[in-house]
Design an enzyme around this catalytic site. Sequence first.
Site, PDB file in Angstrom:
ATOM      1  N   LYS A  31       0.832  -1.202   0.000  1.00 17.95           N
ATOM      2  CA  LYS A  31       0.000   0.000   0.000  1.00 17.95           C
ATOM      3  C   LYS A  31       0.872   1.259   0.000  1.00 17.95           C
ATOM      4  O   LYS A  31       2.064   1.180   0.325  1.00 17.95           O
ATOM      5  CB  LYS A  31      -0.914  -0.018   1.216  1.00 17.95           C
ATOM      6  CG  LYS A  31      -0.151  -0.052   2.528  1.00 17.95           C
ATOM      7  CD  LYS A  31      -1.027  -0.497   3.690  1.00 17.95           C
ATOM      8  CE  LYS A  31      -0.216  -0.497   4.973  1.00 17.95           C
ATOM      9  NZ  LYS A  31      -0.851  -1.261   6.033  1.00 17.95           N
ATOM     10  N   ARG A  71     -10.869  -0.348  14.452  1.00 19.04           N
ATOM     11  CA  ARG A  71     -10.724   0.485  13.259  1.00 19.04           C
ATOM     12  C   ARG A  71     -11.757   0.004  12.248  1.00 19.04           C
ATOM     13  O   ARG A  71     -12.760   0.650  12.026  1.00 19.04           O
ATOM     14  CB  ARG A  71      -9.289   0.355  12.731  1.00 19.04           C
ATOM     15  CG  ARG A  71      -8.913   1.342  11.684  1.00 19.04           C
ATOM     16  CD  ARG A  71      -7.406   1.346  11.422  1.00 19.04           C
ATOM     17  NE  ARG A  71      -6.927   0.123  10.779  1.00 19.04           N
ATOM     18  CZ  ARG A  71      -5.683  -0.040  10.336  1.00 19.04           C
ATOM     19  NH1 ARG A  71      -4.792   0.930  10.481  1.00 19.04           N
ATOM     20  NH2 ARG A  71      -5.304  -1.158   9.764  1.00 19.04           N
ATOM     21  N   TYR A 130      14.900  31.705   6.296  1.00 15.50           N
ATOM     22  CA  TYR A 130      13.687  32.391   6.746  1.00 15.50           C
ATOM     23  C   TYR A 130      13.707  32.614   8.246  1.00 15.50           C
ATOM     24  O   TYR A 130      14.096  31.711   9.009  1.00 15.50           O
ATOM     25  CB  TYR A 130      12.458  31.523   6.450  1.00 15.50           C
ATOM     26  CG  TYR A 130      12.026  31.515   5.005  1.00 15.50           C
ATOM     27  CD1 TYR A 130      11.676  32.691   4.346  1.00 15.50           C
ATOM     28  CD2 TYR A 130      11.926  30.307   4.318  1.00 15.50           C
ATOM     29  CE1 TYR A 130      11.258  32.655   3.021  1.00 15.50           C
ATOM     30  CE2 TYR A 130      11.506  30.263   3.004  1.00 15.50           C
ATOM     31  CZ  TYR A 130      11.177  31.442   2.358  1.00 15.50           C
ATOM     32  OH  TYR A 130      10.757  31.412   1.068  1.00 15.50           O
ATOM     33  N   MET A 159      10.568  25.160   1.499  1.00 18.94           N
ATOM     34  CA  MET A 159       9.697  24.270   0.727  1.00 18.94           C
ATOM     35  C   MET A 159      10.516  23.353  -0.180  1.00 18.94           C
ATOM     36  O   MET A 159      10.271  22.156  -0.262  1.00 18.94           O
ATOM     37  CB  MET A 159       8.707  25.083  -0.107  1.00 18.94           C
ATOM     38  CG  MET A 159       7.700  24.201  -0.825  1.00 18.94           C
ATOM     39  SD  MET A 159       6.633  25.076  -1.969  1.00 18.94           S
ATOM     40  CE  MET A 159       5.590  25.977  -0.867  1.00 18.94           C
TER      41      MET A 159
HETATM   42  C1  LIG Z   1      -0.201  -1.970   6.859  1.00 10.72           C
HETATM   43  C2  LIG Z   1      -0.759  -3.188   7.375  1.00 10.72           C
HETATM   44  C3  LIG Z   1       0.040  -4.300   7.663  1.00 10.72           C
HETATM   45  C4  LIG Z   1       1.535  -4.266   7.623  1.00 10.72           C
HETATM   46  O1  LIG Z   1       2.007  -3.633   8.783  1.00 10.72           O
HETATM   47  P1  LIG Z   1       3.569  -3.446   9.094  1.00 10.72           P
HETATM   48  O2  LIG Z   1       3.629  -2.964  10.488  1.00 10.72           O
HETATM   49  O3  LIG Z   1       4.056  -2.435   8.119  1.00 10.72           O
HETATM   50  O4  LIG Z   1       4.187  -4.759   8.892  1.00 10.72           O
HETATM   51  C5  LIG Z   1      -0.583  -5.472   8.013  1.00 10.72           C
HETATM   52  N1  LIG Z   1      -1.930  -5.549   8.102  1.00 10.72           N
HETATM   53  C6  LIG Z   1      -2.730  -4.491   7.875  1.00 10.72           C
HETATM   54  C7  LIG Z   1      -4.189  -4.645   8.001  1.00 10.72           C
HETATM   55  C8  LIG Z   1      -2.177  -3.269   7.523  1.00 10.72           C
HETATM   56  O5  LIG Z   1      -2.956  -2.217   7.320  1.00 10.72           O
END
Ligand SMILES: *Cc1c(COP(=O)(O)O)cnc(C)c1O
Length: 814
Positions: free
Chosen positions: A483, A581, A709, A758
């Site tokens: 992701k 969640r 700045y 920036m």
């Molecule tokens: C991102 C995620 C992971 C991986 O987590 P890490 O701590 O990066 O290994 C596993 N399961 C779910 C549901 C996640 O959102």
Amino acid sequence: MTLTLRNIIPIIKAHCVGQNDVAVIDSISIDSRSLQNGENTLFFAIIGPNNDGHQYIEELITKGVRHFVVTHIPEAVAGHATFLVVENTLEALQKFAAYYRSLFDFPIVGITGSNGKTIIKEWLNFLLSPDYNIIRSPKSYNSQVGVPLSILGINEKHNLGIFEAGISMMHEMEKLQKIIRPTIGILSNIGSAHDEGFPSVAEKIKEKLKLFTSVNVLILNKNKTICAFVNPKIKTFTWSSDDKSADVYITKKNTGEVTELQLTYREDTFVVGIPFQDQASVENAIHCIMVMLYFGYSQKVIQTRIAQLYPVEMRLKVKNGIYNCTLIDDSYSSDFQSLKIALDFLENQKQHKKKTIILSDIFQSGLNNEELYSQVSQLIISNKINRVIGIGETISQFKNKFINGITFKNVTEFSKAFDQLTFENETILIKGARDFHFEEIVSMLEEKTHETVLEINLNAVSHNLNFFKSKLAPKTKLMVMVKAFGYGNGGFEIAKLLEHHKVDYLGVAFADEGIALKTAGIHLPIMVMNPETTSFSAIIQHQLEPEIYSIKGLKAFLKLAEQKKLKNFPIHIKIDTGMHRLGFEEENLPELIAILQNQETVHIKSILSHMATSDDLQHDAFAKSQIALFEQLSSRLLTELQIKPIRHMLNTSGISNYPEAQYDMVRLGIGLYGVSNDAEEQKQLETVGTLKSVISQIRTIDAGESVGYGRRFFAEKTSQIATIPIGYADGIRRSWGNGVGYVVINGKEAKIVGSVCMDMLMADVTGMDCKEGQTVIIFGENPSVNLMAKALNTIPYEILTGISQRVKRVFFRE
Ligand SMILES: *Cc1c(COP(=O)(O)O)cnc(C)c1O
């Protein structure tokens, strides 16, 4: 090499299943990604700790490979090829290589030691190639697998071999010795690398020395600790800077740009200049000088050739080119072996259909030119290269061997014609010997962007993957989370690599991330964690697999799936066990079960939950309660729905801290990208991303003057300030400025002064040896993302994913 299977069977003590044992074998392969010449390849299905070559046999048969060395014949392929069945395929490969080595009788240099092996090998190759046809290990092929493959590259025309041997534990060197059987040994040095693999330093030294059991001479630094272990029967040729009894006594005369060494050898004293200053390079060069002295080269030749030594670049770099081209920069060497490797690498880059190679004359093949360029042409044809651009006097003579080939005498001629040659939407391999200066071609073809890049080490990704795989039970499947653009490291390239490593699943957050991967040609199943109702249709169309976490979502998905008359569409059920969640809770289960019972529209591929505290053992009791609840709720689904889905709940730190909860699969994320929250584990991971920029300008300011700045920094004394074109819009937090953070230039830390802007930041480089245009490390090995996160009161995840998409990603393999 031309041997038939019938010749090979007794050598590797195989039992042959299938016909055709008269087949001629002319190449050996162990990597399914290399292009196979089909019919005449013998594929060894090596079983590594993390990968099993048997998995690739089916795919290779479709590519035309017919001969395999295996430990067992996988059911799916029985009867479809000829199998040489052995007890251990790696040992079979080694036996075969040892036999093959025995067919040749010319001097072979064997190099081992903790550091410098590859550089000494490359330099020796450069220094001796005017006088010998050399076969050497490609890149750093020095392992139990790499050494046999290197040896199998020997042909009748070679008259000198240079091979390196690397070991990480006991009893490995004996095997490598049998394969290389060096006649001239070089021990580079003994450092602390791989200490953990040996009971003691003494054992490590003894093990390394086993490479030299049958050499005519061993070249080494005269050192009491090591020499005590050298068998007195072995003739040594030693050097030293403090022991005058060494064969060659060396003192440093001078160090400037060039390190001048004074050598005393056989009552004669002379000076050699080495174009390096660092101690490691000087020692590597000394080992090379020792070989030249042993070979009887004159002082003059040694002096001239050593003066030309150059930094060794071992990486194939992938760069973005003009007009949407992708470049593979290998502008440092040109020999047949490394051409093969580069073409393999090209084959693995799937960005473009069209492929061009820009190739210089090839050296040290051991073959005559006619044969050589015929073989090169064959290789290029079997790799389906669309266009060949040859540069050099010799390759120009063989232009007619290449279909769609054009040639130029030199780079200048090529530059003149550059505007007439179109380069567009293609992958271009740029491969030339150093003397051809192909870096000029790279700079013509490289897309001009601002100089900040995030370099991604794909080898490190593989290493980290294998590290975590080694913690899993053999049956545990692996989902890798890619992701957020692979945690900022590049979605497609990482996914492509994971596909090769045969991970079981990819995980993304949103449908569009999954769609991008599928469209780019990723075939692995992909779970989408946040499938919005509006994206269900696209999810179905692209065969993504939604995670379903609510009754509302389930009903909406089922409705659409029924309309589309889907059957057994894979979905994943998320249970909330305490993260709070997303996910079904206990009270939702009766309704969930009622809906899922007696329907065939969707198929529950997996049931998962996510841990809130797997990284923090303070909350151990809570973590265990999550696991217990998952066990209870998922078991209920299993029984009541009569299903056997994949169950999974561990992320990276879960894999390390709660191995008992692996279930059927784990979900690896940040660990793959080289980050752990455990200091010990961190040491075993390799750095994946290095964020680099350059110095745009250096200025001197007087005491009392301010920088940036808001005048948040005042110089206490006359100071040099370097400006670096990377800022908070690229993902470098403002809070990393004002004396909190630092950048690294030339291995030295330079504090960031004033506020991060920036697009730029300023660092205090007072008294440091640096110039405009020089590389600056923003993060990588040092400062590590972990360190940065701590200082900024955040977590590494936020730093990695925060690097803006305007920063170019550049991928490389070592
Ligand atoms: C991102 C995620 C992971 C991986 O987590 P890490 O701590 O990066 O290994 C596993 N399961 C779910 C549901 C996640 O959102």
